[in-house]
Design a protein around this motif. Structure first.
Motif, mmCIF file in Angstrom:
data_model
loop_
_atom_site.group_PDB
_atom_site.id
_atom_site.type_symbol
_atom_site.label_atom_id
_atom_site.label_comp_id
_atom_site.label_asym_id
_atom_site.label_seq_id
_atom_site.Cartn_x
_atom_site.Cartn_y
_atom_site.Cartn_z
ATOM 1 N N TRP A 189 22.076 56.681 -66.559
ATOM 2 C CA TRP A 189 22.937 55.624 -66.425
ATOM 3 C C TRP A 189 22.192 54.172 -65.865
ATOM 4 O O TRP A 189 22.753 53.311 -66.144
ATOM 5 C CB TRP A 189 24.027 55.855 -65.364
ATOM 6 C CG TRP A 189 25.014 56.998 -65.888
ATOM 7 C CD1 TRP A 189 25.024 58.267 -65.644
ATOM 8 C CD2 TRP A 189 26.035 56.885 -66.834
ATOM 9 N NE1 TRP A 189 26.070 58.841 -66.244
ATOM 10 C CE2 TRP A 189 26.751 57.977 -67.113
ATOM 11 C CE3 TRP A 189 26.426 55.578 -67.357
ATOM 12 C CZ2 TRP A 189 27.937 58.064 -67.840
ATOM 13 C CZ3 TRP A 189 27.726 55.732 -68.147
ATOM 14 C CH2 TRP A 189 28.270 56.792 -68.401
ATOM 15 N N ILE B 59 20.828 52.782 -69.044
ATOM 16 C CA ILE B 59 22.086 51.988 -69.969
ATOM 17 C C ILE B 59 22.261 50.703 -69.045
ATOM 18 O O ILE B 59 22.504 49.519 -69.814
ATOM 19 C CB ILE B 59 23.114 52.992 -69.999
ATOM 20 C CG1 ILE B 59 22.757 54.235 -70.898
ATOM 21 C CG2 ILE B 59 24.421 52.251 -70.486
ATOM 22 C CD1 ILE B 59 23.809 55.282 -70.899
ATOM 23 N N GLY B 60 22.539 51.040 -67.864
ATOM 24 C CA GLY B 60 22.834 49.792 -66.961
ATOM 25 C C GLY B 60 21.800 48.534 -67.177
ATOM 26 O O GLY B 60 21.917 47.394 -67.201
ATOM 27 N N ARG C 183 19.691 48.083 -69.832
ATOM 28 C CA ARG C 183 19.820 47.715 -71.221
ATOM 29 C C ARG C 183 21.213 46.386 -71.126
ATOM 30 O O ARG C 183 21.095 45.538 -71.842
ATOM 31 C CB ARG C 183 20.241 48.750 -72.275
ATOM 32 C CG ARG C 183 18.960 49.423 -72.497
ATOM 33 C CD ARG C 183 17.666 48.697 -73.103
ATOM 34 N NE ARG C 183 18.237 48.406 -74.372
ATOM 35 C CZ ARG C 183 17.802 48.925 -75.582
ATOM 36 N NH1 ARG C 183 16.724 49.336 -75.424
ATOM 37 N NH2 ARG C 183 18.222 48.240 -76.693
ATOM 38 N N ARG C 184 22.283 46.992 -70.490
ATOM 39 C CA ARG C 184 23.345 46.184 -70.669
ATOM 40 C C ARG C 184 23.094 44.756 -69.827
ATOM 41 O O ARG C 184 23.669 43.662 -70.149
ATOM 42 C CB ARG C 184 24.696 46.680 -70.050
ATOM 43 C CG ARG C 184 24.974 47.799 -70.812
ATOM 44 C CD ARG C 184 26.134 48.681 -70.204
ATOM 45 N NE ARG C 184 26.673 49.764 -71.117
ATOM 46 C CZ ARG C 184 27.865 50.305 -70.965
ATOM 47 N NH1 ARG C 184 28.325 50.468 -69.769
ATOM 48 N NH2 ARG C 184 28.184 51.199 -71.980
ATOM 49 N N GLU D 76 20.040 43.335 -69.498
ATOM 50 C CA GLU D 76 19.279 42.553 -70.308
ATOM 51 C C GLU D 76 20.083 41.877 -71.637
ATOM 52 O O GLU D 76 19.851 40.764 -71.632
ATOM 53 C CB GLU D 76 18.200 43.461 -70.832
ATOM 54 C CG GLU D 76 17.152 43.917 -70.067
ATOM 55 C CD GLU D 76 16.253 44.859 -70.702
ATOM 56 O OE1 GLU D 76 15.325 45.449 -69.838
ATOM 57 O OE2 GLU D 76 16.857 45.692 -71.542
ATOM 58 N N ARG D 77 20.965 42.437 -71.959
ATOM 59 C CA ARG D 77 21.921 41.817 -73.204
ATOM 60 C C ARG D 77 22.635 40.869 -72.341
ATOM 61 O O ARG D 77 22.938 39.774 -73.131
ATOM 62 C CB ARG D 77 22.678 42.891 -73.615
ATOM 63 C CG ARG D 77 23.497 42.530 -74.958
ATOM 64 C CD ARG D 77 24.080 43.357 -75.677
ATOM 65 N NE ARG D 77 25.233 44.028 -74.988
ATOM 66 C CZ ARG D 77 25.348 45.244 -74.655
ATOM 67 N NH1 ARG D 77 24.453 46.127 -75.084
ATOM 68 N NH2 ARG D 77 26.276 45.937 -73.896
ATOM 69 N N ALA D 78 23.299 41.079 -71.297
ATOM 70 C CA ALA D 78 24.004 39.824 -70.614
ATOM 71 C C ALA D 78 23.195 38.627 -70.312
ATOM 72 O O ALA D 78 23.589 37.723 -70.529
ATOM 73 C CB ALA D 78 24.836 40.380 -69.484
ATOM 74 N N LEU E 111 26.864 56.767 -75.280
ATOM 75 C CA LEU E 111 26.323 55.394 -74.682
ATOM 76 C C LEU E 111 24.989 54.851 -74.914
ATOM 77 O O LEU E 111 24.653 53.767 -74.953
ATOM 78 C CB LEU E 111 27.020 55.270 -73.121
ATOM 79 C CG LEU E 111 28.356 55.166 -72.963
ATOM 80 C CD1 LEU E 111 28.647 55.681 -71.519
ATOM 81 C CD2 LEU E 111 29.146 54.180 -73.473
ATOM 82 N N GLU F 90 23.673 51.645 -76.969
ATOM 83 C CA GLU F 90 22.539 50.675 -76.548
ATOM 84 C C GLU F 90 21.238 50.396 -77.123
ATOM 85 O O GLU F 90 20.331 49.966 -76.708
ATOM 86 C CB GLU F 90 22.449 50.950 -74.865
ATOM 87 C CG GLU F 90 23.748 50.919 -73.832
ATOM 88 C CD GLU F 90 24.346 49.498 -74.104
ATOM 89 O OE1 GLU F 90 23.393 48.341 -74.085
ATOM 90 O OE2 GLU F 90 25.358 49.322 -73.989
#
Length: 92
Positions: free
Chosen positions: A13, A16-17, A19-20, A22-24, A77, A81
């Motif tokens: 998790w 995953i957070g 990666r999210r 970084e994308r944001a 998930l 990602e």
């Protein structure tokens, strides 16, 4: 802006957070003004060093029969990602 993140390197998790985030930040106009401070966190600090327990076995002992569904969800998930690492969680 400073973002402080407490993360365990074995936690899917957390990855995953990451990666999210970084994308944001890739879409954020002021990303250059963001400073990230990483902090170490152990999800289970009572585990003796060198102990290796299969993930599904550990989760089943801790959370019961829903562990299979939890593992499947994390794997889905992670794939979403684009986690292609050989260490990515797998569906049971």
């Amino acid at each position: 802006m400073n973002i402080e993140i407490w993360s365990d390197v074995v936690c899917p998790w957390c990855y995953i957070g990451k990666r999210r985030l970084e994308r944001a930040l890739g879409q954020f106009e002021h990303a250059g003004e963001v400073e990230i401070t990483w902090r170490s966190f152990q999800l289970n600090p009572d585990t003796p060093p060198g102990t290796a327990v299969p993930t599904l076995d550990y989760l089943t002992r801790r959370f019961g029969p829903q562990a299979t569904a939890m593992t499947t969800r994390v794997a889905e998930l992670a794939r979403a990602e684009a986690w292609t690492s050989t260490s990515a969680p797998r569906s049971p």
